[in-house]
Scaffold this active site. Structure first.
Site, mmCIF file in Angstrom:
data_model
loop_
_atom_site.group_PDB
_atom_site.id
_atom_site.type_symbol
_atom_site.label_atom_id
_atom_site.label_comp_id
_atom_site.label_asym_id
_atom_site.label_seq_id
_atom_site.Cartn_x
_atom_site.Cartn_y
_atom_site.Cartn_z
ATOM 1 N N GLN A 19 23.144 -50.044 -42.265
ATOM 2 C CA GLN A 19 24.443 -49.554 -41.805
ATOM 3 C C GLN A 19 24.639 -48.084 -42.116
ATOM 4 O O GLN A 19 24.864 -47.254 -41.231
ATOM 5 C CB GLN A 19 25.570 -50.374 -42.465
ATOM 6 C CG GLN A 19 25.574 -51.830 -42.068
ATOM 7 C CD GLN A 19 26.779 -52.588 -42.628
ATOM 8 O OE1 GLN A 19 27.565 -52.052 -43.406
ATOM 9 N NE2 GLN A 19 26.924 -53.838 -42.234
ATOM 10 N N HIS B 83 23.746 -54.931 -54.085
ATOM 11 C CA HIS B 83 24.726 -54.077 -53.414
ATOM 12 C C HIS B 83 26.108 -54.529 -53.873
ATOM 13 O O HIS B 83 26.399 -55.731 -53.871
ATOM 14 C CB HIS B 83 24.597 -54.195 -51.894
ATOM 15 C CG HIS B 83 25.279 -53.083 -51.157
ATOM 16 N ND1 HIS B 83 26.652 -52.944 -51.154
ATOM 17 C CD2 HIS B 83 24.801 -52.055 -50.426
ATOM 18 C CE1 HIS B 83 26.972 -51.868 -50.443
ATOM 19 N NE2 HIS B 83 25.858 -51.314 -49.997
ATOM 20 N N GLU C 35 9.828 -51.001 -47.778
ATOM 21 C CA GLU C 35 10.420 -51.706 -48.925
ATOM 22 C C GLU C 35 9.383 -52.519 -49.698
ATOM 23 O O GLU C 35 9.552 -52.773 -50.890
ATOM 24 C CB GLU C 35 11.570 -52.600 -48.431
ATOM 25 C CG GLU C 35 12.411 -53.140 -49.574
ATOM 26 C CD GLU C 35 13.726 -53.746 -49.131
ATOM 27 O OE1 GLU C 35 14.220 -53.427 -48.021
ATOM 28 O OE2 GLU C 35 14.270 -54.555 -49.904
ATOM 29 N N ARG D 4 17.529 -47.370 -56.700
ATOM 30 C CA ARG D 4 17.412 -46.537 -55.497
ATOM 31 C C ARG D 4 18.720 -45.835 -55.161
ATOM 32 O O ARG D 4 19.792 -46.454 -55.156
ATOM 33 C CB ARG D 4 17.002 -47.418 -54.315
ATOM 34 C CG ARG D 4 16.968 -46.691 -52.990
ATOM 35 C CD ARG D 4 16.541 -47.628 -51.884
ATOM 36 N NE ARG D 4 17.516 -48.666 -51.664
ATOM 37 C CZ ARG D 4 18.391 -48.700 -50.664
ATOM 38 N NH1 ARG D 4 18.401 -47.728 -49.765
ATOM 39 N NH2 ARG D 4 19.233 -49.697 -50.527
#
Ligand code: FAD
Ligand code: SIN
Length: 543
Positions: free
Chosen positions: A49, A245, A376, A387
């Site tokens: 996104q 996240h 990844e 990260r």
């Protein structure tokens, strides 16, 4: 199609940004097979996104991007790798634009001169530097790359083909150093295992979010590449650093839907279940602190209050701006009955990104000749212990380009005429499928409960012993029955779970994304030290 083994000059496993970019770079020099386990667009890339971090503005500099990356990485980034990737980023992004990728432009930027690209901001970035296509950057990148691939007659895509295991010289008993010769692939619709051969094989199979019960990742993310490479003898590094996240949509009917960090970049703030802002207590950057800090703060607040989620509130922004900047997030929230322009969004942390992976050089070398890994699935040293947001699409682009160049410049030995055919059990027993689904669920819950955002040695050891038992069961099942993609993925998530736990137990400190209550602070002796796991007595190391 010729008879088996199906011979190519390059085999690319995976059709996300890493695999497709690499294929485009080598297609002029030989025949390329892209093997991908679902339809060609299905990948983590497709769901990205926020965007790609790259220095393109006069107010920004390579120095600043390097500093932000290293700071987020908590003492574990490789400085030389960070610098090269950051510096090569703008050139690779321009190539993507030349292929047809359209990034969002700044509102009001003149159409006469070259339009200025709109730059987003995310956690840990000291400047606006994220190139994006509204909030569907990944979909646009994937589509631009696939359109470019379609124009290349040298590239053949094998959809619904599942890479099972690498074929190496060591595995088939050839003398000399270990080199990769090809791969066994399950043709899912046909239910047969095919042998693919090539002197160069690229692993671009992405991450492993599905190892955890709650994740932002789509179903493809089962860590297949790491598991395959580990079985083949490659070194795997830093698997304890799983990035959670902070803001995944919390709704009983929503599966893995991310609310981009860019929402916080545009002014969204986190609030407790009771409605209070809390991030200032945890970091001077508050809601825009690096992800490890934000995810841990949410975890603490949820545990303190016993609440099921926190809130992300961007209602201070005009509805017009929200709908224009975040059309996909807005529409998805609407579908679940949430109007984000009028009310806060319920969010929880979820497993998102694998910072470790197959240990590689900047050029994607794995230590097994002819086997490269990019994206990844790989651990180059860019991300360190955490990260920086939007650095992974950047890494995939830069390293795919470098790996292609390296592979083309390296002489490769001839392949043997024949490779052994795949052998497996022949039994099928539908009743036993319950074992596969039970073990899947058990691993994912176990990893969430015992190997999550905050860890202890006791919980890690308990998880390790459970995984050992489950693996014994899976092994027995694996050799007795015909292989299916569910069984293959189960075997891979079990291996990846084992690697995450073993790496976490190896690191007696808390650093970045690895937080262990038994060792609550960072130990300077462990800065710049990777945790390396390998079946090979002398794994590739280059720190
Ligand atoms: P993927 O894009 O995941 O591709 C892997 C490919 O391998 C897929 O085609 C898959 O089907 C295939 N595959 C896997 N196993 C097998 C097998 N056994 N056989 C055959 N094929 C196989 N990063 C950013 O930098 N910016 C962002 O804004 C951003 N947003 C994100 C949002 C979401 C929701 C998610 C989940 C991730 C986001 N990330 C973002 C992370 C980023 O998208 C990924 O790290 C990146 O796309 C990985 O690219 P890749 O090519 O390495 O792997
Ligand atoms: C996001 O949009 O929040 C994801 C960005 C990333 O994971 O890099």
């Amino acid at each position: 199609m010729p008879s088996e083994p199906f011979k190519f000059d390059f085999i690319v496993l995976g059709s996300g940004i890493a695999g497709l970019s690499y294929a485009l770079n080598v297609a002029r020099f030989g025949r390329v097979a892209i093997v991908t386990k679902k339809n060609r667009a299905e990948s983590n890339t497709n769901y990205a996104q926020g965007g790609i971090a790259a220095v393109t503005s006069k107010e920004d500099s390579f120095e600043m991007h390097v500093r932000d990356t290293v700071e987020a990485g908590a003492g574990l980034c490789r400085d030389d790798v960070v610098r090269k990737i950051v510096e090569e980023g703008p050139a690779r992004v321009n190539e993507l634009i030349d292929l047809g990728m359209k990034f969002s432009e700044r509102v009001g930027s003149s159409s006469e001169s070259a339009p200025e690209l709109d730059l987003g901001r995310e956690g840990g970035h000291s400047k606006r530097r994220i190139l994006h296509a509204k909030d569907v950057t990944g979909r646009e990148i994937e589509s631009a790359l696939l359109q470019a691939i379609a124009r290349q007659p040298n590239i053949q895509i094998f959809e619904n083909h599942f890479a099972i295991d690498l074929i190496t010289s060591k595995k088939i008993g050839l003398p000399g150093s270990n080199r990769c010769l090809g791969v066994y692939v399950l043709d899912k619709p046909a239910g047969v295992v095919k042998t693919f051969a090539a002197p160069v094989v690229l692993l671009a199979t992405g991450g492993c979010g599905k190892v955890y019960l709650f994740t932002t990742n789509p179903d493809i993310a089962t860590g297949d590449g790491v598991a395959m490479a580990y079985r083949a003898g490659a070194a795997v590094a830093n698997m304890e650093f799983i990035q959670f996240h902070p803001t995944c949509l919390f709704h009983p009917k929503a599966k893995s839907f991310l609310i981009s960090e860019a929402v916080r970049g545009e002014g969204g703030v986190l609030r407790t279940f009771a409605g209070a802002e809390f991030m200032e207590q945890y970091h001077p950057l508050a809601s825009l602190a690096p992800r490890d800090v934000v995810a841990r703060a949410i975890d603490t607040e949820m545990k303190k209050s016993g609440s099921p989620h926190v809130w992300l509130d961007i209602t201070t922004k005009p509805a017009r701006f929200i709908i224009e900047r975040f059309p996909n997030i807005y529409e998805t929230c609407q579908r679940y009955g949430i109007d984000m322009s009028k009310e806060p969004i319920p969010v929880v942390p979820a497993a998102h990104y694998q910072c470790g992976g197959i240990k590689t050089t900047l050029d994607g070398e794995t230590g097994i000749e002819g086997l490269y890994a990019v994206g990844e699935v790989a651990c180059t040293g860019l991300h360190g212990a955490n990260r920086l947001a939007s650095n992974s699409l950047l890494e995939a682009l830069v390293c795919a380009h470098r790996a292609a160049k390296h592979g083309l410049a390296t002489p490769h030995a001839n392949l043997p005429q024949q490779l052994p055919h795949w052998e497996s059990g022949t039994a099928t027993d539908a009743d036993e499928m319950v074992v596969v689904s039970h073990n899947w669920d058990e691993i994912r819950r176990l990893m969430w409960d015992y190997v999550g955002i905050v860890r202890t040695n006791k919980r890690l050891l308990r998880a390790q012993s459970r995984i050992k038992n489950l693996q014994a069961e899976i092994q027995e099942y694996y050799w007795g029955f015909t292989v299916t993609s569910d069984l293959l993925e189960l075997r891979n998530i079990a291996t990846v779970a084992e690697l995450i736990i073993a790496s976490a137990l190896q690191r007696p400190e808390s650093r970045g994304l690895h937080h262990n209550l038994d060792f609550p602070s960072a130990d300077p002796a462990w800065a710049q030290r990777d945790t390396i796991l390998s079946r090979h007595p002398k794994p590739l190391t280059h720190r």
